[in-house]
Design an enzyme around this catalytic site. Structure first.
Site, PDB file in Angstrom:
ATOM      1  N   ASN A 152       9.542 -69.895  49.340  1.00  0.00           N
ATOM      2  CA  ASN A 152      10.190 -69.829  48.029  1.00  0.00           C
ATOM      3  C   ASN A 152      11.102 -71.041  47.847  1.00  0.00           C
ATOM      4  O   ASN A 152      12.169 -70.949  47.248  1.00  0.00           O
ATOM      5  CB  ASN A 152      10.977 -68.513  47.928  1.00  0.00           C
ATOM      6  CG  ASN A 152      11.452 -68.231  46.513  1.00  0.00           C
ATOM      7  OD1 ASN A 152      10.904 -68.742  45.540  1.00  0.00           O
ATOM      8  ND2 ASN A 152      12.505 -67.435  46.393  1.00  0.00           N
ATOM      9  N   TYR A 174      14.378 -53.844  49.048  1.00  0.00           N
ATOM     10  CA  TYR A 174      15.196 -55.041  49.277  1.00  0.00           C
ATOM     11  C   TYR A 174      16.628 -54.646  49.654  1.00  0.00           C
ATOM     12  O   TYR A 174      17.177 -55.099  50.662  1.00  0.00           O
ATOM     13  CB  TYR A 174      15.207 -55.943  48.024  1.00  0.00           C
ATOM     14  CG  TYR A 174      16.329 -56.940  48.058  1.00  0.00           C
ATOM     15  CD1 TYR A 174      16.282 -58.044  48.901  1.00  0.00           C
ATOM     16  CD2 TYR A 174      17.488 -56.748  47.289  1.00  0.00           C
ATOM     17  CE1 TYR A 174      17.339 -58.935  48.971  1.00  0.00           C
ATOM     18  CE2 TYR A 174      18.546 -57.634  47.359  1.00  0.00           C
ATOM     19  CZ  TYR A 174      18.469 -58.724  48.201  1.00  0.00           C
ATOM     20  OH  TYR A 174      19.524 -59.596  48.275  1.00  0.00           O
ATOM     21  N   SER A 232      24.670 -58.530  50.475  1.00  0.00           N
ATOM     22  CA  SER A 232      24.726 -58.463  49.016  1.00  0.00           C
ATOM     23  C   SER A 232      25.574 -57.285  48.574  1.00  0.00           C
ATOM     24  O   SER A 232      25.627 -56.248  49.255  1.00  0.00           O
ATOM     25  CB  SER A 232      23.293 -58.291  48.515  1.00  0.00           C
ATOM     26  OG  SER A 232      23.272 -57.899  47.174  1.00  0.00           O
ATOM     27  N   LYS A 236      18.987 -54.953  53.383  1.00  0.00           N
ATOM     28  CA  LYS A 236      20.339 -55.505  53.587  1.00  0.00           C
ATOM     29  C   LYS A 236      21.221 -54.479  54.296  1.00  0.00           C
ATOM     30  O   LYS A 236      21.983 -54.813  55.209  1.00  0.00           O
ATOM     31  CB  LYS A 236      20.957 -55.941  52.250  1.00  0.00           C
ATOM     32  CG  LYS A 236      20.291 -57.154  51.631  1.00  0.00           C
ATOM     33  CD  LYS A 236      20.461 -58.424  52.487  1.00  0.00           C
ATOM     34  CE  LYS A 236      19.648 -59.582  52.005  1.00  0.00           C
ATOM     35  NZ  LYS A 236      19.583 -60.707  52.937  1.00  0.00           N
ATOM     36  N   PHE A 259      18.936 -56.907  28.562  1.00  0.00           N
ATOM     37  CA  PHE A 259      18.461 -55.573  28.940  1.00  0.00           C
ATOM     38  C   PHE A 259      19.539 -54.515  28.682  1.00  0.00           C
ATOM     39  O   PHE A 259      20.234 -54.087  29.594  1.00  0.00           O
ATOM     40  CB  PHE A 259      18.040 -55.555  30.407  1.00  0.00           C
ATOM     41  CG  PHE A 259      16.873 -56.463  30.730  1.00  0.00           C
ATOM     42  CD1 PHE A 259      15.790 -56.589  29.858  1.00  0.00           C
ATOM     43  CD2 PHE A 259      16.837 -57.196  31.919  1.00  0.00           C
ATOM     44  CE1 PHE A 259      14.708 -57.420  30.165  1.00  0.00           C
ATOM     45  CE2 PHE A 259      15.765 -58.017  32.238  1.00  0.00           C
ATOM     46  CZ  PHE A 259      14.701 -58.136  31.350  1.00  0.00           C
ATOM     47  N   ASN A 311      15.868 -63.059  37.407  1.00  0.00           N
ATOM     48  CA  ASN A 311      17.326 -63.074  37.313  1.00  0.00           C
ATOM     49  C   ASN A 311      17.784 -63.720  36.007  1.00  0.00           C
ATOM     50  O   ASN A 311      17.074 -64.528  35.417  1.00  0.00           O
ATOM     51  CB  ASN A 311      17.942 -63.802  38.521  1.00  0.00           C
ATOM     52  CG  ASN A 311      17.669 -63.061  39.817  1.00  0.00           C
ATOM     53  OD1 ASN A 311      16.982 -63.567  40.685  1.00  0.00           O
ATOM     54  ND2 ASN A 311      18.184 -61.860  39.947  1.00  0.00           N
TER      55      ASN A 311
HETATM   56  C1  WQD Z   1      22.114 -59.593  35.939  1.00  0.00           C
HETATM   57  C2  WQD Z   1      22.292 -58.872  34.604  1.00  0.00           C
HETATM   58  C3  WQD Z   1      20.400 -57.576  33.923  1.00  0.00           C
HETATM   59  C4  WQD Z   1      17.591 -60.826  33.257  1.00  0.00           C
HETATM   60  C5  WQD Z   1      20.039 -58.930  41.544  1.00  0.00           C
HETATM   61  C6  WQD Z   1      19.891 -58.135  42.792  1.00  0.00           C
HETATM   62  C7  WQD Z   1      21.054 -58.382  43.697  1.00  0.00           C
HETATM   63  C8  WQD Z   1      21.223 -59.839  43.973  1.00  0.00           C
HETATM   64  C9  WQD Z   1      21.151 -60.679  42.744  1.00  0.00           C
HETATM   65  C10 WQD Z   1      19.847 -61.184  45.419  1.00  0.00           C
HETATM   66  C11 WQD Z   1      21.752 -57.448  34.620  1.00  0.00           C
HETATM   67  C12 WQD Z   1      20.663 -58.697  32.950  1.00  0.00           C
HETATM   68  C13 WQD Z   1      18.721 -60.092  33.564  1.00  0.00           C
HETATM   69  C14 WQD Z   1      17.178 -60.904  31.891  1.00  0.00           C
HETATM   70  C15 WQD Z   1      19.066 -59.544  31.274  1.00  0.00           C
HETATM   71  N1  WQD Z   1      20.287 -60.160  44.957  1.00  0.00           N
HETATM   72  N2  WQD Z   1      19.445 -59.454  32.601  1.00  0.00           N
HETATM   73  N3  WQD Z   1      17.945 -60.256  30.963  1.00  0.00           N
HETATM   74  O1  WQD Z   1      20.299 -57.317  38.932  1.00  0.00           O
HETATM   75  O2  WQD Z   1      22.745 -57.989  39.024  1.00  0.00           O
HETATM   76  O3  WQD Z   1      21.240 -58.543  40.901  1.00  0.00           O
HETATM   77  O4  WQD Z   1      20.088 -60.298  41.892  1.00  0.00           O
HETATM   78  O5  WQD Z   1      19.211 -61.811  45.956  1.00  0.00           O
HETATM   79  O6  WQD Z   1      20.857 -57.692  44.853  1.00  0.00           O
HETATM   80  O7  WQD Z   1      19.837 -56.765  42.473  1.00  0.00           O
HETATM   81  O8  WQD Z   1      21.001 -59.778  38.813  1.00  0.00           O
HETATM   82  O9  WQD Z   1      20.412 -61.717  37.426  1.00  0.00           O
HETATM   83  O10 WQD Z   1      18.711 -59.862  37.724  1.00  0.00           O
HETATM   84  O11 WQD Z   1      20.750 -59.451  36.346  1.00  0.00           O
HETATM   85  O12 WQD Z   1      19.716 -58.978  30.370  1.00  0.00           O
HETATM   86  O13 WQD Z   1      16.160 -61.512  31.546  1.00  0.00           O
HETATM   87  O14 WQD Z   1      21.523 -59.573  33.615  1.00  0.00           O
HETATM   88  O15 WQD Z   1      20.042 -56.393  33.222  1.00  0.00           O
HETATM   89  O16 WQD Z   1      22.607 -56.652  33.861  1.00  0.00           O
HETATM   90  P1  WQD Z   1      21.323 -58.285  39.352  1.00  0.00           P
HETATM   91  P2  WQD Z   1      20.135 -60.275  37.589  1.00  0.00           P
END
Ligand code: WQD
Length: 340
Positions: A36, A151, A126, A155, A220, A201
């Protein structure tokens, strides 16, 4: 020079940490299977620091590759272990891949460390280990909640494996770092996040939308129990996060035998909503991001942000980069990697 092994060192957080380690005078050996990440990340690191880190292309799940590495690069004192699979959605579909990659790699490192006199391991964990917190900000004493994804479970399990190994008297030390939401890129725009395929993300999706690679960002959910209805996260600049690893490494290598395991939350201490982050991006860059409100994403936590006071006090570390600067750096990086 103290020699450090960085697993996953060409990845997003890994590459930024290699830069900070080198700038602090450490000698770095990277192992990465490039699953990756991209070999050109080494050029980016070299452009920033003037030093090309030693690099082994290989898989930490293969114990023979690791043995060869420790033999070829003798005298490694510490490990920072980033190498892992990290996509939450994918882990639900391919649990065995996640358990094998994330757990076997840690087992191999822990097994070999005493044999090759490696003193300690900094582990990349995390805030996902806390699940949906009962209250915010969340400190290190908060309960670990059952995770909804393989995942997240890896952790939690890895943290337990480290804890059990150290309490069983293994001659190693460890610092576990629980990251909140790492974002941004190096201000030089030489390194940053390189998502494969459609980003899951928020920030890579947002910057790709700003660059017209994606049509529209979907927020979202705007009906959460938060001031503006969108989820709240603790977005931490990746360079701030990388610097914490250098401090943790130094501290770990100096730790007395009696306190051999410590855990720290790494975040800003400030919760920011998804809509506030979007505003920050638009304010900082002057670029408008087409977006719409969509349904909630399954499994999302409503709000979570860190109480980083233990890291502030014990490590003497705190975040420094302002979120608008973080967004400018993320955008500069996206512009650099956008095909023209
Ligand atoms: C952040 C916020 C989404 C995309 C995840 C893993 C965590 C960590 C980091 C790493 C949320 C919102 C997202 C989009 C959106 N792990 N969103 N539209 O879910 O907090 O954490 O990544 O390796 O363990 O769970 O991060 O960036 O996916 O989302 O509205 O297109 O952004 O709903 O509220 P998250 P994220």
């Amino acid at each position: 020079m103290t020699k450090i092994l960085v697993t996953g060192g060409t990845g997003y957080i890994g590459s930024h940490t290699v830069v900070e380690l080198q700038e602090a005078g450490y000698e770095v050996v990277i192992i990465d299977n490039l699953s990756n990440s991209n070999i050109q990340v080494l050029d980016g690191i070299e452009h920033i620091t003037g030093i090309r880190p030693d690099f082994v292309e290989g898989d930490v799940t293969d114990i023979n590759t690791l043995r060869k590495l420790f033999t070829d690069y003798p005298g490694i004192k510490g490990i920072i272990h980033f190498a892992a699979s990290k996509a939450v959605n994918e882990s639900v579909k391919k649990p065995l891949l996640y358990y094998r990659n994330n757990i076997t790699s840690l087992l191999n490192l822990l097994e070999l460390m005493p044999e090759y006199d490696v003193a300690g391991i900094v582990f990349s964990s995390s805030c996902t280990v806390y699940g949906e917190p009962d209250q915010n900000p969340i400190d290190e004493t908060a309960p670990i909640k059952p995770s909804t994804s393989p995942y997240g479970k890896t952790k939690q399990i890895c943290e337990e494996i480290i804890t059990d190994t150290i309490y069983a008297g293994a001659p190693i030390k460890s610092i576990i770092l629980r990251y909140f939401n790492p974002v941004g890129a190096h201000p030089s725009a030489e390194i940053g996040e390189l998502p494969l395929g459609v980003p899951q993300n928020l920030i890579p999706y947002l910057t790709q939308t700003a660059a017209a690679i994606r049509d529209e960002l979907t927020i979202f959910g705007d009906d959460y129990n938060t001031p503006d209805g969108s989820c709240i996260r603790d977005f931490i600049d990746v360079v701030d996060l990388a610097k914490a690893h250098v401090i943790a490494m130094r501290r770990m290598l100096e730790m007395k035998d009696t306190d051999k395991l410590e855990i720290f939350n790494l975040g800003t201490g400030q919760g920011l909503s998804v809509l506030e982050l979007l505003e920050s991006f638009e304010r900082a860059t002057g670029v408008k991001v087409p977006h719409k409100i969509g349904p909630r994403r399954e499994g999302d936590i409503e709000k979570i942000w860190a109480d980083p006071s233990k890291a502030n006090r014990v490590l003497g570390w705190k975040t420094e980069v302002d979120i608008d600067d973080t967004m400018r750096n993320a955008w500069r990086w996206q512009q650099k990697i956008t095909p023209t």
